[in-house]
Design an enzyme around this catalytic site. Structure first.
Site, PDB file in Angstrom:
ATOM      1  N   THR A   1     -10.312  -5.320   9.479  1.00 35.93           N
ATOM      2  CA  THR A   1      -8.477  -4.416   8.745  1.00 35.93           C
ATOM      3  C   THR A   1      -8.565  -2.977   8.396  1.00 35.93           C
ATOM      4  O   THR A   1      -9.636  -2.700   8.203  1.00 35.93           O
ATOM      5  CB  THR A   1      -8.742  -4.658   7.338  1.00 35.93           C
ATOM      6  OG1 THR A   1      -8.172  -6.509   7.813  1.00 35.93           O
ATOM      7  CG2 THR A   1      -7.488  -4.351   6.329  1.00 35.93           C
TER       8      THR A   1
ATOM      9  N   PRO B   1      -6.182 -13.061   6.569  1.00 36.63           N
ATOM     10  CA  PRO B   1      -7.193 -13.406   5.604  1.00 36.63           C
ATOM     11  C   PRO B   1      -6.933 -13.173   4.466  1.00 36.63           C
ATOM     12  O   PRO B   1      -5.918 -11.876   4.014  1.00 36.63           O
ATOM     13  CB  PRO B   1      -7.779 -12.024   6.483  1.00 36.63           C
ATOM     14  CG  PRO B   1      -6.355 -10.914   7.063  1.00 36.63           C
ATOM     15  CD  PRO B   1      -5.809 -12.147   7.181  1.00 36.63           C
TER      16      PRO B   1
ATOM     17  N   LYS C   1      -6.378  -4.642  12.687  1.00 40.11           N
ATOM     18  CA  LYS C   1      -5.134  -5.520  11.827  1.00 40.11           C
ATOM     19  C   LYS C   1      -5.130  -4.008  11.208  1.00 40.11           C
ATOM     20  O   LYS C   1      -5.617  -3.303  10.791  1.00 40.11           O
ATOM     21  CB  LYS C   1      -5.774  -6.311  11.308  1.00 40.11           C
ATOM     22  CG  LYS C   1      -4.911  -7.015  10.404  1.00 40.11           C
ATOM     23  CD  LYS C   1      -5.500  -8.215   9.150  1.00 40.11           C
ATOM     24  CE  LYS C   1      -4.256  -8.768   8.356  1.00 40.11           C
ATOM     25  NZ  LYS C   1      -3.726  -7.814   7.486  1.00 40.11           N
TER      26      LYS C   1
ATOM     27  N   SER D   1     -11.650 -13.325   4.631  1.00 42.30           N
ATOM     28  CA  SER D   1     -11.665 -12.371   3.798  1.00 42.30           C
ATOM     29  C   SER D   1     -12.796 -11.623   3.691  1.00 42.30           C
ATOM     30  O   SER D   1     -13.582 -12.748   3.586  1.00 42.30           O
ATOM     31  CB  SER D   1     -10.682 -12.271   3.401  1.00 42.30           C
ATOM     32  OG  SER D   1     -10.919 -10.896   2.746  1.00 42.30           O
TER      33      SER D   1
ATOM     34  N   GLY E   1      -7.980 -12.111   0.122  1.00 42.91           N
ATOM     35  CA  GLY E   1      -9.176 -12.025  -1.000  1.00 42.91           C
ATOM     36  C   GLY E   1      -8.816 -13.308  -2.509  1.00 42.91           C
ATOM     37  O   GLY E   1      -7.523 -13.000  -2.835  1.00 42.91           O
TER      38      GLY E   1
ATOM     39  N   HIS F   1      -0.121  -5.197   5.342  1.00 44.44           N
ATOM     40  CA  HIS F   1      -1.442  -5.223   3.928  1.00 44.44           C
ATOM     41  C   HIS F   1      -0.035  -6.631   3.024  1.00 44.44           C
ATOM     42  O   HIS F   1      -0.074  -5.757   2.085  1.00 44.44           O
ATOM     43  CB  HIS F   1      -1.430  -4.388   3.385  1.00 44.44           C
ATOM     44  CG  HIS F   1      -3.227  -4.896   3.073  1.00 44.44           C
ATOM     45  ND1 HIS F   1      -4.373  -5.041   3.721  1.00 44.44           N
ATOM     46  CD2 HIS F   1      -3.570  -5.459   2.431  1.00 44.44           C
ATOM     47  CE1 HIS F   1      -4.683  -5.324   3.497  1.00 44.44           C
ATOM     48  NE2 HIS F   1      -4.773  -6.170   1.995  1.00 44.44           N
TER      49      HIS F   1
ATOM     50  N   ARG G   1       8.883 -15.919   5.685  1.00 41.50           N
ATOM     51  CA  ARG G   1       8.733 -17.078   4.939  1.00 41.50           C
ATOM     52  C   ARG G   1       9.545 -18.409   5.364  1.00 41.50           C
ATOM     53  O   ARG G   1       9.621 -19.669   4.734  1.00 41.50           O
ATOM     54  CB  ARG G   1       9.658 -16.531   3.552  1.00 41.50           C
ATOM     55  CG  ARG G   1       9.062 -15.481   2.579  1.00 41.50           C
ATOM     56  CD  ARG G   1       8.071 -15.740   1.308  1.00 41.50           C
ATOM     57  NE  ARG G   1       7.148 -14.960   1.501  1.00 41.50           N
ATOM     58  CZ  ARG G   1       6.240 -13.732   0.989  1.00 41.50           C
ATOM     59  NH1 ARG G   1       6.208 -13.867   2.810  1.00 41.50           N
ATOM     60  NH2 ARG G   1       5.660 -13.649   0.358  1.00 41.50           N
TER      61      ARG G   1
ATOM     62  N   TYR H   1     -13.680  -6.178   6.733  1.00 38.98           N
ATOM     63  CA  TYR H   1     -13.365  -4.341   5.048  1.00 38.98           C
ATOM     64  C   TYR H   1     -15.106  -3.572   5.113  1.00 38.98           C
ATOM     65  O   TYR H   1     -15.515  -4.039   5.144  1.00 38.98           O
ATOM     66  CB  TYR H   1     -13.479  -4.733   3.799  1.00 38.98           C
ATOM     67  CG  TYR H   1     -12.176  -5.441   3.024  1.00 38.98           C
ATOM     68  CD1 TYR H   1     -10.748  -4.088   4.061  1.00 38.98           C
ATOM     69  CD2 TYR H   1     -11.752  -6.935   2.206  1.00 38.98           C
ATOM     70  CE1 TYR H   1      -9.514  -4.908   3.787  1.00 38.98           C
ATOM     71  CE2 TYR H   1     -10.408  -6.469   2.758  1.00 38.98           C
ATOM     72  CZ  TYR H   1      -9.198  -6.287   2.429  1.00 38.98           C
ATOM     73  OH  TYR H   1      -8.318  -6.989   1.923  1.00 38.98           O
TER      74      TYR H   1
END
Length: 376
Positions: free
Chosen positions: A155, A78, A249, A107, A80, A273, A306, A130
């Site tokens: 979250t 998620p 999360k 999100s 934003g 995060h 990555r 949230y």
């Protein structure tokens, strides 16, 4: 984009296309950004132990995530304000996820609404919550349920916003502040500026038209303050409110993971995060094995991934799947839905090559015996 052979290649393309203010929002972390580097360095603390004389002519990257088989051990994390990187960025990411056969987590702070993403993107959709204000949270949960979302991701690691000094220096926020410096930067990045003008200014779509008469709620929305009083009792109430799968999360402590399960959560997502909240936080990787062993099949992880080999290491340590964040935003910023899909293809190819060269025919057969720690 054909010359971008890695996530880092797409990062360079994204940096080239985005104004500095927007790229810094994508790239930045809290305080001195040491956690950002720690998230990357932690993968070097784990090395793979190849096995030989194994038939790897065919490799199987599929995994079973909470009872559902999917072709890759990935989810779209998620994130934003994706509309700042590409017009209708949330929908573009959701469509890329659908094509790859993996879940997309929308999100709360998205620029496309719960309903719009369900209508225009489809696929396996999860909703990330949230808790800005209890009454708003209840409304969002009800909307997600009505729109067909069947996984709720709570979250918990944003009691207050992290101190992101890049954003403080640039003045990044919504709506954008058109200072002379920002306008000059926009002119130097015409492709991004044109897309913003044609696509419209991104807004927090899930917050639109919310109870205009509730002054307290409006103040919380405008300042984007989280409900710092949210606690275990609040989690219990949310569990009673949401009838489907519930994931928590932002967990990093084994006792917190165990307590989440005791309160009825179906799983946890180990996360700091992406280094954007607590700069001194540990990476999820050092605690992954312990928590995954205690709760097999119920632990996902993110922060710092990555390479496909990073994903393989996490899966060998017991993760049930990996959430990808910034890598997909690099792809989105460079080329929209196609760019995000290409990043997913790169990670998929790297996972496949890694499995083949370490003598492992499937994700399902990975185990801690395939990795060794080089920590002192």
């Amino acid at each position: 984009m054909s010359l971008a052979f890695s996530v880092e290649g797409f990062r360079s393309l994204a940096q080239r296309r985005l104004p500095r203010m927007v790229f810094d929002y994508l790239e930045g972390g809290a305080d001195d950004e040491k956690c950002l580097q720690r998230n990357r360095d932690t993968f070097d603390h784990w090395e793979l132990i190849p096995r030989r004389l194994v038939d790897v002519a065919q490799r199987d990257l599929s995994v079973n995530v909470f009872g559902t088989t999917q072709p890759l051990p990935l989810m779209v994390a998620p994130m934003g304000l994706n509309g700042a990187f590409w017009p209708k960025g949330d929908i573009a990411l959701a469509r890329a996820a659908r094509k790859a056969g993996i879940p997309f987590i929308l999100s709360t702070a998205a620029n496309a609404s719960i309903e719009e993403v369900a209508e225009k993107a489809g696929g396996e959709l999860w909703f990330q919550l949230y808790v800005v204000h209890p009454s708003l949270a209840d409304q969002l949960v009800a909307r997600a349920l009505a729109a067909g979302y069947r996984t709720l991701v709570l979250t918990t690691d944003v009691a207050v916003n992290g101190k992101r000094e890049r954003d403080l220096r640039s003045g990044f926020g919504l709506p954008f502040k058109y200072t002379p410096k920002v306008m000059l930067d926009g002119m130097l990045h015409p492709r991004w500026s044109i897309s913003l003008l044609t696509g419209g200014m991104p807004q927090m779509a899930n917050f639109a038209n919310q109870d205009a008469n509730n002054v307290e709620l409006q103040a919380a929305l405008l300042s984007r303050k989280m409900d710092a009083s949210f606690n275990w009792d609040s989690l219990k109430r949310l569990r009673e409110l949401w009838p489907h799968r519930l994931l928590v999360k932002g967990i990093l402590h084994p006792e917190d993971a165990a307590r989440c399960m005791a309160f009825g959560a179906d799983g946890v997502i180990l996360s700091n995060h992406g280094g954007r909240q607590l700069d001194s936080s540990c990476s999820p990787m050092p605690v992954l094995k312990q928590i995954a062993n205690a709760h097999p099949g119920k632990v996902l992880v993110d922060s710092g991934f990555r390479r496909g080999s990073d994903v393989v290491k996490a899966m060998a340590l017991g993760a049930g799947g990996v959430l990808l964040g910034r890598p997909l935003l690099y792809g989105l910023a460079a080329g929209g839905e196609e760019g995000a899909s290409q990043v997913l293809s790169i990670i998929k190819d790297e996972m496949d090559r890694t499995l083949a060269n370490m003598g492992c025919a499937s994700m399902a057969s990975l185990s801690p015996d395939h990795v060794t720690s080089i920590r002192g």
